[in-house]
Write an enzyme that holds these catalytic residues in place. Structure first.
Site, PDB file in Angstrom:
ATOM      1  N   SER A 254     -42.158 110.439  -5.021  1.00 22.24           N
ATOM      2  CA  SER A 254     -43.047 109.284  -5.030  1.00 22.24           C
ATOM      3  C   SER A 254     -44.410 109.645  -4.481  1.00 22.24           C
ATOM      4  CB  SER A 254     -42.447 108.168  -4.178  1.00 22.24           C
ATOM      5  OG  SER A 254     -42.411 108.605  -2.833  1.00 22.24           O
ATOM      6  N   LYS A 255     -45.372 108.851  -4.900  1.00 24.06           N
ATOM      7  CA  LYS A 255     -46.751 109.042  -4.472  1.00 24.06           C
ATOM      8  C   LYS A 255     -46.878 109.022  -2.963  1.00 24.06           C
ATOM      9  CE  LYS A 255     -49.604 107.177  -8.074  1.00 24.06           C
ATOM     10  NZ  LYS A 255     -50.264 106.056  -8.614  1.00 24.06           N
ATOM     11  N   ARG A 256     -46.026 108.209  -2.345  1.00 22.27           N
ATOM     12  CA  ARG A 256     -46.170 108.030  -0.909  1.00 22.27           C
ATOM     13  C   ARG A 256     -45.956 109.345  -0.146  1.00 22.27           C
ATOM     14  NH1 ARG A 256     -42.356 103.985   0.909  1.00 22.27           N
ATOM     15  NH2 ARG A 256     -42.263 103.481  -1.292  1.00 22.27           N
ATOM     16  N   GLY A 258     -46.496 112.443  -1.435  1.00 20.98           N
ATOM     17  CA  GLY A 258     -47.277 113.576  -1.949  1.00 20.98           C
ATOM     18  C   GLY A 258     -47.861 113.236  -3.297  1.00 20.98           C
TER      19      GLY A 258
END
Ligand code: GLU
Length: 483
Positions: A254-256, A258
């Site tokens: 997930s974006k959170r 990386g």
């Protein structure tokens, strides 16, 4: 005779290319190349709400960057085109009609409000929200009347109420779904656009796709696709669902935690050959412990039966290591061409080719990726050092440090020019004069110039900075940090 292999990468262009999409495209490409097949690019742009301006161009550009090519697609055309689903709407309408005529699909007039209410009701009852089949048996003549009167409607797949739908997945083996758990999937939306499911199946069939290689998130959709193939009387392609990509804590990537966009890695200065090599190993292994592969070596080695079932952890340290490997092994001219824009962005002076090459030679052994050059921008600007590293501060407090630095800057100023050669001679004469040698001699000088005990190669740094700057830096450090 075996059928020519045809595979496709079928992205929905939603703005950026996810690292998982890069892997999907890569595996399709490798599989096609390995087997002398065709790699098709199909743009799945039937969700009008998710269209993003420039997304297709960005996608094509990213594929070019990664070195993933296509034999057919929107750019080069081909016999099975058009390759954008928004250009194929009439085709889908025709096939939806065929399903309706055969009784495998039906019109549904349930409004969004009605379906919302249904979902709330089901939630309140603690059951999984799903369409309840309220229009499954609606009389066709009445349906036609309502359509003729202009009423909004969708077309849904008539999923059998009992039995199971089964298919063989190359990666996961036999996969079975109970039909009663499958929704009557919408095939044609009220705006006249097909859903992914219908368009995907129709196109894979019409484009002669033999193998569907895609992410595991599409596994739950596959029984619906298998039913569609059956209802149309078509042979389904071979399916291979690639394992999920995971964060180091094994949650879904997930974006959170990386970056997930290929563009982010590109922007940070990862090399395409490194990212491709790294991504190839996310879910596939060659069967031995080899890790470095050029794209041609990947083509040679890649087989679908070595794709793993279990999720693949995205290990950024490994990517950094790989990128550093590729960067260090590039010819200097290529390193310069690659790093120059990053140096410029970090505010470094890139106006002189010879200086740039020296800086690159000094930095390359110590960086992993393009944006890491920023760490050295203050150094190569010749800014007066600010030292915070404990080990470096300890070096400057060594008994002879101040004397060494004092003599060093004095001798520096006596030179017409400071070169790697006279730098060594100069150090030798300090050694003789002060009787200080080894680490006691070298470490203070290294720290005074590079601010760290682990700085880049000193002769190179000195050549870049020149006599004046080096002397000023050394004086500043001695005055500020030495006892
Ligand atoms: N359009 C789907 C996506 O964006 C394609 C899935 C498939 O390959 O069937 O990933």
């Amino acid at each position: 005779m075996t059928k020519t292999i045809r595979v496709r990468f079928a992205p929905s262009p939603t703005g950026y290319v996810h690292i998982g999409s890069l892997r999907t495209a890569l595996y399709n490409y490798l599989f096609a190349k390995k087997n002398g097949g065709a790699h098709i690019l199909r743009i799945e742009d039937t969700d009008q709400n998710r269209l993003v301006e420039g997304a297709v161009e960005n996608l094509l550009e990213t594929m070019d960057w990664a070195g993933i090519t296509f034999d057919e697609g929107p750019r080069q055309g081909g016999e099975a085109g058009p390759y954008r689903q928004s250009d194929r709407l009439d085709i889908y309408k025709k096939y939806v009609q065929e399903l309706i005529d055969k009784g495998h699909a039906y019109y549904c007039f349930a409004t969004a409000e009605e379906l919302d209410a249904l979902r709330e009701e089901q939630k309140a009852q603690g059951i999984a929200p799903r369409y309840d089949g309220r229009y499954r048996d609606y009389p066709m003549d009445k349906a036609r009347e309502r359509i003729a009167a202009g009423e909004a409607h969708v077309v849904r797949l008539r999923v059998p109420e009992t039995g199971e739908t089964e298919f063989n997945d190359v990666v996961r083996g036999v996969v079975t779904f109970r039909n009663e758990l499958l929704d009557d999937q919408v095939l044609l939306k009220s705006d006249g656009f097909p859903t992914y499911h219908l368009a995907n199946v129709v196109d894979d069939h019409l484009m002669g796709v033999t193998h569907v290689i895609r992410g595991e998130e599409w596994l739950p959709s596959t029984p619906k696709h298998v039913l569609l193939y059956r209802f149309f009387g078509w042979t389904a392609p071979v399916f291979a669902h690639l394992p999920l990509l995971l964060n180091p804590d094994r949650s879904k990537l997930s974006k959170r935690q990386g970056d997930v966009a290929v563009e982010d890695y590109r922007r940070k200065g990862y090399l395409p050959q490194a990212l491709v090599n790294f991504v190839a190993l996310l879910g596939w292994s060659p069967g031995d412990d080899r890790e470095l592969f050029s794209i041609d070596e990947l083509i040679e080695t890649f087989t679908l039966d070595r794709v793993n079932k279990s999720g693949a952890v995205f290990d950024i340290d490994k990517l950094n290591w790989m990128n550093a490997h590729y960067l260090r092994n590039m010819p200097v001219e290529e390193q310069v061409a690659f790093l120059k824009p990053f140096m410029e962005a970090a505010g470094m002076d890139v106006s002189r080719e010879d200086r740039v090459a020296l800086m690159v030679r000094a930095m390359v052994p110590r960086i992993d990726k393009g944006e890491d050059v920023a760490r050295y921008s203050a150094l190569f600007r010749g800014d007066l050092p600010e030292i915070s590293e404990t080990e470096a501060l300890d070096v400057l407090r060594m008994p002879d440090a101040a004397a060494v630095l004092k003599r060093f800057s004095a001798l520096c100023r006596e030179q017409a020019e400071l070169t790697p050669e006279n730098f060594k001679t100069l150090m030798k004469s300090i050694q003789k004069e002060l009787g200080v040698k080894g680490p006691a001699l070298w470490k203070p000088v290294r720290v005074a110039i590079t601010s760290t005990t682990q700085g880049p190669d000193l002769p190179l740094v000195i050549e870049v900075l020149g006599r004046e700057k080096v002397a000023a830096m050394v004086d500043h450090v001695r005055n500020t940090y030495c006892k």
